[in-house]
Structures are given as structure tokens and as C-alpha cells.
Design a protein around this motif. Structure first.
Motif, PDB file in Angstrom:
ATOM      1  N   GLU A   1       0.824  -1.202   0.000  1.00 24.16           N
ATOM      2  CA  GLU A   1       0.000   0.000   0.000  1.00 24.16           C
ATOM      3  C   GLU A   1       0.860   1.255   0.000  1.00 24.16           C
ATOM      4  OE1 GLU A   1      -3.954   1.903   2.142  1.00 24.16           O
ATOM      5  OE2 GLU A   1      -3.175  -0.024   2.829  1.00 24.16           O
ATOM      6  N   ILE A   2       0.379   2.262  -0.717  1.00 26.11           N
ATOM      7  CA  ILE A   2       1.066   3.547  -0.820  1.00 26.11           C
ATOM      8  C   ILE A   2       0.202   4.618  -0.165  1.00 26.11           C
ATOM      9  CG2 ILE A   2       1.904   5.285  -2.457  1.00 26.11           C
ATOM     10  CD1 ILE A   2       2.291   2.860  -4.404  1.00 26.11           C
ATOM     11  N   VAL A   3       0.819   5.423   0.688  1.00 25.56           N
ATOM     12  CA  VAL A   3       0.123   6.463   1.460  1.00 25.56           C
ATOM     13  C   VAL A   3      -1.104   5.843   2.143  1.00 25.56           C
ATOM     14  CG1 VAL A   3      -0.732   8.833   1.477  1.00 25.56           C
ATOM     15  CG2 VAL A   3       0.893   8.145  -0.272  1.00 25.56           C
ATOM     16  N   GLY A   4      -0.810   4.932   3.044  1.00 25.86           N
ATOM     17  CA  GLY A   4      -1.853   4.215   3.767  1.00 25.86           C
ATOM     18  C   GLY A   4      -2.243   4.909   5.056  1.00 25.86           C
ATOM     19  N   PRO A   5      -3.002   4.233   5.899  1.00 28.04           N
ATOM     20  CA  PRO A   5      -3.511   4.843   7.139  1.00 28.04           C
ATOM     21  C   PRO A   5      -2.423   5.346   8.076  1.00 28.04           C
ATOM     22  CG  PRO A   5      -4.649   2.784   6.669  1.00 28.04           C
ATOM     23  CD  PRO A   5      -3.523   2.861   5.698  1.00 28.04           C
ATOM     24  N   LEU A   6      -1.279   4.677   8.096  1.00 28.47           N
ATOM     25  CA  LEU A   6      -0.219   5.085   9.023  1.00 28.47           C
ATOM     26  C   LEU A   6       0.400   6.419   8.638  1.00 28.47           C
ATOM     27  CD1 LEU A   6       1.557   1.664   9.732  1.00 28.47           C
ATOM     28  CD2 LEU A   6      -0.149   2.861  11.118  1.00 28.47           C
ATOM     29  N   ASP A   7       0.234   6.818   7.381  1.00 31.79           N
ATOM     30  CA  ASP A   7       0.716   8.140   6.960  1.00 31.79           C
ATOM     31  C   ASP A   7      -0.190   9.252   7.474  1.00 31.79           C
ATOM     32  OD1 ASP A   7       3.093   7.717   5.123  1.00 31.79           O
ATOM     33  OD2 ASP A   7       1.640   6.370   4.198  1.00 31.79           O
TER      34      ASP A   7
ATOM     35  N   VAL B   1     -15.957  13.628  11.114  1.00 32.06           N
ATOM     36  CA  VAL B   1     -14.789  12.826  11.490  1.00 32.06           C
ATOM     37  C   VAL B   1     -14.073  12.356  10.227  1.00 32.06           C
ATOM     38  CG1 VAL B   1     -13.979  10.770  12.684  1.00 32.06           C
ATOM     39  CG2 VAL B   1     -15.917  12.065  13.606  1.00 32.06           C
ATOM     40  N   PRO B   2     -12.791  12.678  10.070  1.00 32.58           N
ATOM     41  CA  PRO B   2     -12.060  12.254   8.867  1.00 32.58           C
ATOM     42  C   PRO B   2     -11.583  10.806   8.976  1.00 32.58           C
ATOM     43  CG  PRO B   2     -10.614  13.521  10.283  1.00 32.58           C
ATOM     44  CD  PRO B   2     -11.960  13.508  10.965  1.00 32.58           C
ATOM     45  N   GLU B   3     -11.103  10.276   7.871  1.00 32.43           N
ATOM     46  CA  GLU B   3     -10.486   8.941   7.837  1.00 32.43           C
ATOM     47  C   GLU B   3      -8.999   9.100   7.572  1.00 32.43           C
ATOM     48  OE1 GLU B   3     -11.484   5.813   8.225  1.00 32.43           O
ATOM     49  OE2 GLU B   3     -13.642   6.051   8.438  1.00 32.43           O
ATOM     50  N   SER B   4      -8.212   8.209   8.138  1.00 38.61           N
ATOM     51  CA  SER B   4      -6.756   8.330   8.019  1.00 38.61           C
ATOM     52  C   SER B   4      -6.252   8.068   6.603  1.00 38.61           C
ATOM     53  CB  SER B   4      -6.062   7.376   8.993  1.00 38.61           C
ATOM     54  OG  SER B   4      -6.503   6.052   8.774  1.00 38.61           O
ATOM     55  N   ASP B   5      -7.072   7.408   5.758  1.00 44.06           N
ATOM     56  CA  ASP B   5      -6.676   7.237   4.361  1.00 44.06           C
ATOM     57  C   ASP B   5      -7.551   8.056   3.416  1.00 44.06           C
ATOM     58  OD1 ASP B   5      -9.061   5.860   4.349  1.00 44.06           O
ATOM     59  OD2 ASP B   5      -8.182   3.888   4.006  1.00 44.06           O
ATOM     60  N   ASP B   6      -8.425   8.859   3.976  1.00 44.16           N
ATOM     61  CA  ASP B   6      -9.379   9.696   3.250  1.00 44.16           C
ATOM     62  C   ASP B   6     -10.212   8.898   2.243  1.00 44.16           C
ATOM     63  OD1 ASP B   6     -10.481  12.294   3.205  1.00 44.16           O
ATOM     64  OD2 ASP B   6      -9.597  12.662   1.231  1.00 44.16           O
ATOM     65  N   GLY B   7     -10.443   7.641   2.547  1.00 43.03           N
ATOM     66  CA  GLY B   7     -11.347   6.830   1.736  1.00 43.03           C
ATOM     67  C   GLY B   7     -10.782   6.317   0.435  1.00 43.03           C
ATOM     68  N   ILE B   8      -9.463   6.416   0.264  1.00 42.95           N
ATOM     69  CA  ILE B   8      -8.816   5.941  -0.962  1.00 42.95           C
ATOM     70  C   ILE B   8      -7.680   4.985  -0.606  1.00 42.95           C
ATOM     71  CG2 ILE B   8      -7.442   6.566  -2.993  1.00 42.95           C
ATOM     72  CD1 ILE B   8     -10.335   7.411  -3.236  1.00 42.95           C
ATOM     73  N   VAL B   9      -7.717   3.801  -1.201  1.00 40.11           N
ATOM     74  CA  VAL B   9      -6.657   2.809  -1.018  1.00 40.11           C
ATOM     75  C   VAL B   9      -5.872   2.688  -2.320  1.00 40.11           C
ATOM     76  CG1 VAL B   9      -6.145   0.375  -0.558  1.00 40.11           C
ATOM     77  CG2 VAL B   9      -7.979   1.533   0.698  1.00 40.11           C
TER      78      VAL B   9
ATOM     79  N   VAL C   1      -7.628  15.593  -0.719  1.00 34.63           N
ATOM     80  CA  VAL C   1      -6.621  14.553  -0.425  1.00 34.63           C
ATOM     81  C   VAL C   1      -6.905  13.280  -1.214  1.00 34.63           C
ATOM     82  CG1 VAL C   1      -5.737  13.017   1.387  1.00 34.63           C
ATOM     83  CG2 VAL C   1      -5.986  15.475   1.825  1.00 34.63           C
ATOM     84  N   SER C   2      -8.151  12.824  -1.189  1.00 36.02           N
ATOM     85  CA  SER C   2      -8.490  11.601  -1.909  1.00 36.02           C
ATOM     86  C   SER C   2      -8.203  11.737  -3.398  1.00 36.02           C
ATOM     87  CB  SER C   2      -9.953  11.228  -1.684  1.00 36.02           C
ATOM     88  OG  SER C   2     -10.801  12.324  -1.955  1.00 36.02           O
TER      89      SER C   2
END
Length: 554
Positions: free
Chosen positions: A25-31, A44-52, A80-81
Motif C-alpha cells: 500500500e502507498i500512502v496508507g492509514p499510518l501516513d 470525522v475524517p479517515e486516516s486514508d481519506d477513503g482511498i486505497v 486529499v483523496s
């Protein structure tokens, strides 16, 4: 359902398609690359902004899977997404240009623009479409519409541009959702409570019957993966947005005195024989056309009084070595949903025909003709027959034609004296590499009317207007749009209706300066490079692009 693809989340979908032990994965949740525009709206945002974004292999073939999470903000595209998708696809393009074949696969589970970041969404979707057009010169760009949300809004336009579109029978594809059409045109136009009508019209069975989907498969990981593998091997391309003559021929045969239904349309579709259509340049007429800011400035910039054309809502003409194109209202138009300047079926396909002809005529010329878009489009057309026929393909045809022209070396310049809204702006405006706008309070730039946006986001109009005070991308005025950094020039001191000789000369000079500033650039990167963009307007975009670049080859 056992082995169901639809029931999986975005990350699970990407992993299920890839060969074992190949996924990265590239630019995943941990980023933790979250959208900065949601928390100010108490979302409330998501850590991957809904894009994998997942690199890996399918049967040994290198692929990038872009998987959109429909359960987060309806799969809507924001800053971001959108930046994640664009940056990753641009890396795939770079790899393919260097001889390293990578196949892009986009899993579409999306309502289109994320209305809470509306203008960022429109910009991002146009940028996605641009890189898809560029990629198709090297590899097929494969689309997959599994279900749950489907593919709506601006991302349905993107779907029309893809090389090959695979779907399950649980998916729907349309530009405008039934609720939006009902809001904008009334319940008699499209009853959003009639679920059978919705599925019969927008579902993939009907879409496949009229070539808007290439393949409908069972909802299973194995079936979907098998279809993707076959497309990688065969490299088919539907060329959906290049069937302009077919659709213009179809519209010639359409009987507008009768309400269109599915059976009659399917018979019409099968009976059409494509004939060559050429849209003549506008000429002077005896009678003034329906008044609009776009018509006023087109006539002043080209010197054509009472400009008229066989396609009454599409005007084009050469002047001073440039091609000017405008979409204008026609109060007596036979298509009722475009009488106020909306971009509909005929407008999208006619503009595509004009632009494709310009590209063909200039193909062997060292210096390509600049194309100047006079932008005054209040929206796309909202209508049942438009959705049944496939208005997303009409708008995709126009957007694709402009993108191809720019990529072929034609300067594509926007002049915005009027509104620039939603799919209309995607089709006629957002593929330009320079945008000039008048600083006039009457100009609206947005993704949806306030009434429809409030309904879809489940807010009151008052709440919606309050949110725009904190998030410029949600605002409807040109001054807030300038804060995104996408404009080449915001022209002060000239009103939308003030097309005096002196003001026209000023705009002509600005257009010339915009053309000169390109210096051979055929990309859309200027939007990230302005001082406003770098300081604030596209700050998150630039951070995403940097992360994708750093993580791509690790």
C-alpha cells in the motif's frame, strides 16, 4: 454471500484482486494523510481519506489498484483523496513511458464530488480524467463498478472515459442521482421513490444493453478477477467517448414529442447508423439569441453579432488565430432541460465533435491553434431521458476531447464571465491549463445547487451557508474560488455584463498572456504551482504528491 466482492471494504477489495504476497500500500492509514477540510465542519475524517492505493501483481502482471471506499462520505472525491488518485496514476504513466508496463485498475464506489469539499472535488476529478486520457495511449485503464454506491456524479464521467468497464448486477451508473433530478426538475421528471424505475434505468443490465458498460459479472472475487485478467490479455478499449457521430445521429432520430421509455430507447439505439456530423462555425443572424453572459462575450470576442449555429446552444468560431467555443442558452430549444444554458446530450457531443475536428486539422502543424472556452454554464442538464441515454458519456466526450487537444499541444484557455457549475464545468472548462475569471459577485462556481447540496448532505441551506464560511472549497463565489490557487488571473474592475470595447481588448490581451505563459506546458500542474496554491490552496495536494513520490518505489 460467500466470496462476495461487493461486501468487502475498499482495502479488502484491493487485496482480494492481487496475487498473494505482492501487495504494497502507498500512502496508507499510518501516513495519517487526512482531509483538513472535514473537521471544521464537525465531520470525522479517515486516516486514508477513503482511498486505497495498492501496488502488486495479478497473474504476474504489475498493477496499481485504486479502490474507493463507498462507506466513507459516499465515496466522494475531495482534495486529499483526489490527489492520491492523481499522483498515483501519474506515477503509473511515468513508469509506462519508461517501458515498465503497469496496468491501472480503478474500483469505483463513489457518488462523485465530496460536497463538503466541492470545488476541490471538481478540480481533482478533472485531473483524474486528464491522466486517464494520457494513460490510455500506453495501457488500458480498467474500471470496476461493484455496487453499494455505484458510480455517480463527476466520477460517472470518469467511468465513461475508461478503456473497459466491468460491473456487477448490484451497481448503478449515472451522472445525476434520482434525488438530485427530483430536486432540480421535479418528481414528474424522475420519482426518486420508484426503485424499480431507478434500477431499470440506471442499473447495469440496461447500461450493458446500450454499451455504457462492457461486461456484467457475478458478484464474486473470482469472476471479477477473471474479467480483469482477460482485459489485461486482450487490451480492449470501448472508445466510448469517441462515438460522437453515433450519438449525434441518435439525437437526430429522437422523437421529443413523446416521453422516452426504456423499450423505445433500446429499439432506437439498435436502429441508429452513425453518419458524419460537422458542426459549422457560428455566423451572424438577424435575431438576437437568448441573453446570457457567455453569449455576450462570445459575440464581442469574435465580432459575430447575433451569433447563430445549427446547434443553437453551441457556438464556435475562429478569430485572430484562436478557436472560441461557448455553450449558451436557448429558450426555445427542443431539449427543455438545456434552455437556460445547461450542458446536455447535444452540447457535450457537439463540443467534442468541434474539438476533435480542430485536433485533426492541426495534427501536422508545428503550432497548434489555441482553444478559448467562454464559460457560462449553470450546470449539467437534469432529466430522465438524459440519464437513460447517458449524459455522463456526452460530458465525458467533451472533457476527453479538450484533454486530448491540450495534450496534443493546443493551448486550452478558460475565460469565465459567468457561472461554472458541476458537470457543466467538468465538460466545458476544467480541462483547460489556464483559467481567467471576472471578479463579479454574480458568478457561481460550485458542484451543485444549494438546495440539492443541502438535501444530499442532510443539512439545511442555512447550515450549508454557515459551513462555507469555514471551508472556501464549499463556497459558491469566485473570490473564495481564487483561494484554491487554480486561477491564472482574477480580473477586477470588469463586470460580467460589461463587455465594452475597452474591456474586450483587456480580456484579449490577458488571453494572449495566458497562452504565452504556457511555454509548451500541456499539463494541469499550473494549478499546484501558483503562489496561492503553494501557500494554502493546494497545500495538502502537494503533501500527498510528495508522499506518493517517496513511497512509490520503496
Amino acid at each position: 454471500m460467500k466470496n462476495s466482492f461487493v461486501e468487502l471494504h475498499a482495502r479488502e477489495r484491493a487485496l482480494s484482486l492481487l496475487d498473494a504476497n505482492t501487495a504494497r500500500e502507498i500512502v496508507g492509514p499510518l501516513d495519517d494523510m487526512i482531509s483538513p477540510h472535514l473537521e471544521p465542519q464537525d465531520i470525522v475524517p479517515e486516516s486514508d481519506d477513503g482511498i486505497v492505493l495498492m501496488r502488486g501483481k495479478i497473474e504476474g502482471n504489475q498493477v496499481l489498484v485504486v479502490s474507493i471506499e463507498g462507506k466513507f462520505q459516499g465515496g466522494g472525491i475531495g482534495e486529499v483523496s483526489g490527489a492520491k488518485i492523481v499522483a498515483a496514476l501519474e506515477k503509473v504513466l511515468e513508469e509506462n513511458k519508461n517501458g515498465n508496463t503497469i496496468y491501472p485498475i480503478i474500483v469505483l464506489d463513489t457518488g462523485g464530488v465530496r460536497l463538503q469539499e466541492a470545488n476541490y472535488g471538481l478540480l481533482s476529478i478533472s485531473e483524474i480524467q486528464n491522466v486517464v486520457i494520457a494513460l490510455k495511449k500506453f495501457v488500458p485503464v480498467i474500471g470496476l463498478v461493484p455496487g453499494r454506491v455505484g458510480s455517480f456524479g463527476g466520477m460517472s464521467i470518469t467511468a465513461s472515459i475508461l478503456s473497459y468497464l466491468i460491473a456487477t448486477n448490484k451497481a448503478r451508473i449515472a451522472l445525476n442521482g434520482p434525488e438530485v433530478i427530483e430536486q432540480e426538475a421535479g418528481v414528474r421528471e424522475f420519482d426518486s421513490s420508484d426503485k424499480d424505475l431507478i434500477w431499470d434505468t440506471l442499473g447495469t443490465k440496461q447500461r450493458q444493453a446500450t454499451d455504457l458498460v462492457d461486461e456484467v459479472v457475478d458478484d464474486s472475487v473470482d469472476s471479477i478477477k477473471e474479467s480483469i485478467i482477460n482485459e489485461i490479455k486482450t487490451k480492449k478499449d470501448a472508445h466510448r467517448t469517441e462515438n460522437v457521430d453515433f450519438y449525434l445521429s441518435l439525437l437526430d432520430k429522437l422523437d421529443l414529442s413523446k416521453k422516452l421509455d426504456i423499450d423505445s430507447y433500446n429499439k432506437l439505439f439498435k436502429s441508429v447508423v452513425a453518419t458524419k456530423h460537422t458542426i459549422p462555425a457560428a455566423v451572424a443572424g438577424e435575431k438576437a439569441g437568448t441573453k446570457s453572459r457567455g453569449r455576450l462575450w462570445f459575440e464581442k470576442l469574435t465580432g459575430i453579432k447575433n451569433a447563430t449555429s445549427p446547434v443553437s446552444t453551441v457556438l464556435h468560431a475562429q478569430k485572430d488565430g484562436k478557436e472560441f467555443i461557448a455553450i449558451v442558452p436557448d429558450a426555445d430549444n427542443k431539449f427543455p432541460r438545456v434552455r437556460e444554458g445547461e450542458v446536455g446530450l447535444q452540447e457535450g457531443f457537439a463540443v467534442a465533435s468541434i474539438v476533435n475536428q480542430i485536433v485533426a486539422e492541426d495534427k501536422d502543424k508545428d503550432v497548434k491553434r489555441p482553444i478559448v472556452l467562454v464559460v457560462d454554464v449553470p450546470s449539467q442538464a437534469y432529466g430522465y431521458q438524459e440519464e437513460l441515454i447517458g449524459i455522463h458519456v456526452a460530458l465525458g466526450s467533451s472533457a476527453a476531447a479538450y484533454a486530448k487537444a491540450r495534450q496534443a499541444g493546443h493551448p486550452v484557455i478558460d475565460f469565465i464571465p459567468g457561472d461554472a457549475v458541476s458537470g457543466g464545468f467538468l465538460a466545458h472548462g476544467l480541462q483547460s491549463n489556464r483559467m481567467i475569471a471576472l471578479d463579479d459577485d454574480s458568478i457561481t462556481i460550485q458542484a451543485m445547487s444549494k438546495a440539492s447540496a443541502a438535501r444530499i448532505t442532510q443539512r439545511t441551506i442555512t447550515e450549508l451557508e454557515e459551513a462555507t464560511k469555514h471551508v472556501p472549497a464549499m463556497a459558491y463565489d469566485i473570490d473564495n474560488y481564487e483561494k484554491l490557487g487554480a486561477l491564472y488571473k482574477l480580473v477586477k474592475g470588469i463586470g460580467s455584463w460589461e463587455a465594452t470595447d475597452e474591456n474586450v481588448d483587456k480580456i484579449k490581451e490577458l488571453i494572449n498572456q495566458a497562452i504565452d505563459s504556457l511555454d509548451g506546458d500541456t499539463s494541469l500542474h499550473f494549478r499546484y504551482q501558483t503562489e496561492i496554491a503553494k501557500a494554502s490552496g493546494r497545500k495538502s495536494t502537494l503533501q500527498v504528491r510528495k508522499l506518493v513520490d517517496e513511497e512509490w518505489s520503496k
